[in-house]
Design a protein around this motif. Structure first.
Motif, PDB file in Angstrom:
ATOM      1  N   ASP A  25       0.553 -21.350 -30.920  1.00  0.00           N
ATOM      2  CA  ASP A  25      -0.293 -21.658 -32.068  1.00  0.00           C
ATOM      3  C   ASP A  25       0.563 -21.494 -33.307  1.00  0.00           C
ATOM      4  O   ASP A  25       0.405 -20.537 -34.063  1.00  0.00           O
ATOM      5  CB  ASP A  25      -1.510 -20.720 -32.126  1.00  0.00           C
ATOM      6  N   GLY A  26       1.491 -22.431 -33.490  1.00  0.00           N
ATOM      7  CA  GLY A  26       2.414 -22.346 -34.615  1.00  0.00           C
ATOM      8  C   GLY A  26       1.687 -22.164 -35.928  1.00  0.00           C
ATOM      9  O   GLY A  26       0.522 -22.530 -36.068  1.00  0.00           O
ATOM     10  N   PRO A  27       2.366 -21.582 -36.886  1.00  0.00           N
ATOM     11  CA  PRO A  27       1.736 -21.368 -38.193  1.00  0.00           C
ATOM     12  C   PRO A  27       1.384 -22.706 -38.840  1.00  0.00           C
ATOM     13  O   PRO A  27       2.117 -23.671 -38.712  1.00  0.00           O
ATOM     14  CB  PRO A  27       2.819 -20.636 -38.991  1.00  0.00           C
ATOM     15  N   PRO A  28       0.241 -22.761 -39.505  1.00  0.00           N
ATOM     16  CA  PRO A  28      -0.127 -24.028 -40.147  1.00  0.00           C
ATOM     17  C   PRO A  28       0.797 -24.337 -41.323  1.00  0.00           C
ATOM     18  O   PRO A  28       1.305 -23.434 -41.975  1.00  0.00           O
ATOM     19  CB  PRO A  28      -1.556 -23.774 -40.637  1.00  0.00           C
ATOM     20  N   ILE A  29       0.986 -25.597 -41.547  1.00  0.00           N
ATOM     21  CA  ILE A  29       1.787 -26.043 -42.687  1.00  0.00           C
ATOM     22  C   ILE A  29       0.912 -26.079 -43.926  1.00  0.00           C
ATOM     23  O   ILE A  29       1.336 -25.725 -45.020  1.00  0.00           O
ATOM     24  CB  ILE A  29       2.404 -27.423 -42.400  1.00  0.00           C
ATOM     25  N   LEU A  69       7.077 -36.744 -37.530  1.00  0.00           N
ATOM     26  CA  LEU A  69       6.710 -35.419 -37.021  1.00  0.00           C
ATOM     27  C   LEU A  69       6.101 -34.537 -38.106  1.00  0.00           C
ATOM     28  O   LEU A  69       5.134 -33.817 -37.866  1.00  0.00           O
ATOM     29  CB  LEU A  69       7.915 -34.730 -36.387  1.00  0.00           C
ATOM     30  N   PHE A  70       6.675 -34.601 -39.304  1.00  0.00           N
ATOM     31  CA  PHE A  70       6.114 -33.842 -40.426  1.00  0.00           C
ATOM     32  C   PHE A  70       4.701 -34.321 -40.734  1.00  0.00           C
ATOM     33  O   PHE A  70       3.760 -33.530 -40.816  1.00  0.00           O
ATOM     34  CB  PHE A  70       7.012 -33.964 -41.661  1.00  0.00           C
ATOM     35  N   CYS A  71       4.542 -35.622 -40.912  1.00  0.00           N
ATOM     36  CA  CYS A  71       3.226 -36.181 -41.265  1.00  0.00           C
ATOM     37  C   CYS A  71       2.195 -35.874 -40.190  1.00  0.00           C
ATOM     38  O   CYS A  71       1.054 -35.490 -40.496  1.00  0.00           O
ATOM     39  CB  CYS A  71       3.328 -37.689 -41.462  1.00  0.00           C
ATOM     40  N   ASP A  72       2.583 -36.022 -38.944  1.00  0.00           N
ATOM     41  CA  ASP A  72       1.665 -35.765 -37.842  1.00  0.00           C
ATOM     42  C   ASP A  72       1.246 -34.299 -37.805  1.00  0.00           C
ATOM     43  O   ASP A  72       0.071 -33.985 -37.606  1.00  0.00           O
ATOM     44  CB  ASP A  72       2.325 -36.177 -36.524  1.00  0.00           C
ATOM     45  N   ALA A  73       2.190 -33.394 -38.026  1.00  0.00           N
ATOM     46  CA  ALA A  73       1.873 -31.963 -38.031  1.00  0.00           C
ATOM     47  C   ALA A  73       0.900 -31.628 -39.167  1.00  0.00           C
ATOM     48  O   ALA A  73      -0.080 -30.901 -38.964  1.00  0.00           O
ATOM     49  CB  ALA A  73       3.150 -31.138 -38.156  1.00  0.00           C
ATOM     50  N   VAL A  74       1.157 -32.173 -40.349  1.00  0.00           N
ATOM     51  CA  VAL A  74       0.279 -31.890 -41.495  1.00  0.00           C
ATOM     52  C   VAL A  74      -1.105 -32.485 -41.267  1.00  0.00           C
ATOM     53  O   VAL A  74      -2.121 -31.822 -41.496  1.00  0.00           O
ATOM     54  CB  VAL A  74       0.885 -32.406 -42.816  1.00  0.00           C
ATOM     55  N   VAL A  75      -1.168 -33.713 -40.805  1.00  0.00           N
ATOM     56  CA  VAL A  75      -2.476 -34.348 -40.626  1.00  0.00           C
ATOM     57  C   VAL A  75      -3.268 -33.632 -39.523  1.00  0.00           C
ATOM     58  O   VAL A  75      -4.500 -33.542 -39.592  1.00  0.00           O
ATOM     59  CB  VAL A  75      -2.332 -35.873 -40.411  1.00  0.00           C
ATOM     60  N   ASN A  76      -2.590 -33.076 -38.523  1.00  0.00           N
ATOM     61  CA  ASN A  76      -3.284 -32.291 -37.503  1.00  0.00           C
ATOM     62  C   ASN A  76      -3.854 -31.008 -38.104  1.00  0.00           C
ATOM     63  O   ASN A  76      -4.983 -30.615 -37.793  1.00  0.00           O
ATOM     64  CB  ASN A  76      -2.365 -31.974 -36.329  1.00  0.00           C
ATOM     65  N   ILE A  97      -6.454 -42.317 -41.234  1.00  0.00           N
ATOM     66  CA  ILE A  97      -5.039 -41.932 -41.247  1.00  0.00           C
ATOM     67  C   ILE A  97      -4.748 -40.914 -40.152  1.00  0.00           C
ATOM     68  O   ILE A  97      -3.737 -41.014 -39.455  1.00  0.00           O
ATOM     69  CB  ILE A  97      -4.632 -41.461 -42.651  1.00  0.00           C
ATOM     70  N   PHE A  98      -5.648 -39.960 -39.952  1.00  0.00           N
ATOM     71  CA  PHE A  98      -5.482 -39.019 -38.846  1.00  0.00           C
ATOM     72  C   PHE A  98      -5.357 -39.780 -37.532  1.00  0.00           C
ATOM     73  O   PHE A  98      -4.462 -39.528 -36.722  1.00  0.00           O
ATOM     74  CB  PHE A  98      -6.664 -38.035 -38.777  1.00  0.00           C
ATOM     75  N   ASN A  99      -6.270 -40.718 -37.306  1.00  0.00           N
ATOM     76  CA  ASN A  99      -6.279 -41.483 -36.062  1.00  0.00           C
ATOM     77  C   ASN A  99      -4.981 -42.275 -35.882  1.00  0.00           C
ATOM     78  O   ASN A  99      -4.447 -42.352 -34.773  1.00  0.00           O
ATOM     79  CB  ASN A  99      -7.496 -42.411 -36.026  1.00  0.00           C
ATOM     80  N   ALA A 100      -4.462 -42.832 -36.958  1.00  0.00           N
ATOM     81  CA  ALA A 100      -3.212 -43.595 -36.871  1.00  0.00           C
ATOM     82  C   ALA A 100      -2.053 -42.702 -36.428  1.00  0.00           C
ATOM     83  O   ALA A 100      -1.275 -43.073 -35.544  1.00  0.00           O
ATOM     84  CB  ALA A 100      -2.896 -44.246 -38.218  1.00  0.00           C
ATOM     85  N   PHE A 101      -1.929 -41.533 -37.027  1.00  0.00           N
ATOM     86  CA  PHE A 101      -0.857 -40.624 -36.611  1.00  0.00           C
ATOM     87  C   PHE A 101      -1.091 -40.133 -35.183  1.00  0.00           C
ATOM     88  O   PHE A 101      -0.143 -39.994 -34.407  1.00  0.00           O
ATOM     89  CB  PHE A 101      -0.708 -39.453 -37.586  1.00  0.00           C
ATOM     90  N   ASP A 102      -2.339 -39.888 -34.831  1.00  0.00           N
ATOM     91  CA  ASP A 102      -2.666 -39.427 -33.480  1.00  0.00           C
ATOM     92  C   ASP A 102      -2.217 -40.447 -32.428  1.00  0.00           C
ATOM     93  O   ASP A 102      -1.711 -40.076 -31.371  1.00  0.00           O
ATOM     94  CB  ASP A 102      -4.173 -39.173 -33.384  1.00  0.00           C
TER      95      ASP A 102
END
Length: 136
Positions: A25-29, A69-76, A97-102
């Motif tokens: 459970d990595g720290p949130p960005i 990877l950065f964008c996907d991590a933030v949007v998650n 946008i979430f769905n697109a990165f997902d």
């Protein structure tokens, strides 16, 4: 909203380095505090902050300024916050946008193994969402 929050999040991402990936459970960005503080500072809603940050991620990725990877991590991270802070629906800009990165996170069944899901799904979906957002 300016790009300063996005810039700050990039710095956090770099500082976390491998810790983001090596912890279950990595720290949130991005945190709830970030979103609420931005909403108060800009006198907007948490939902507006989520939408605006998602828009910055989509634009930055499509322009080649931000890494997938950065964008996907933030949007998650934002998705988890959105569940508590802002109701989601299919018309919501953030959710598009979430769905697109997902869709870029995994190989799609029945597709060629060498297909890049980021280029096949994420980028076209983001470009469509950005076009719709500009027309709204």
């Amino acid at each position: 909203m300016s790009d300063d929050l996005c810039y700050e999040l990039e710095n956090r991402w770099r500082a976390l380095g491998d810790a983001y990936w090596t912890q279950a459970d990595g720290p949130p960005i991005v945190t709830e505090h970030d979103v609420i503080s931005r909403a108060e500072k800009t006198r907007t809603s948490a939902g507006a902050v989520l939408d605006e940050l998602a828009l910055q991620l989509a634009q930055g990725f499509c322009e080649g300024r931000l890494d997938f990877l950065f964008c996907d991590a933030v949007v998650n991270d934002l998705y988890l916050l959105a569940i508590n802070l802002h109701p989601l629906n299919a018309a919501n800009g953030f959710f598009q946008i979430f769905n697109a990165f997902d869709e870029g996170e995994y190989h799609h069944m029945g597709r060629p193994l060498d297909e890049n899901p980021v280029e096949t799904y994420t980028r076209p979906m983001l470009l469509k969402a950005l076009k719709e957002w500009r027309q709204a």
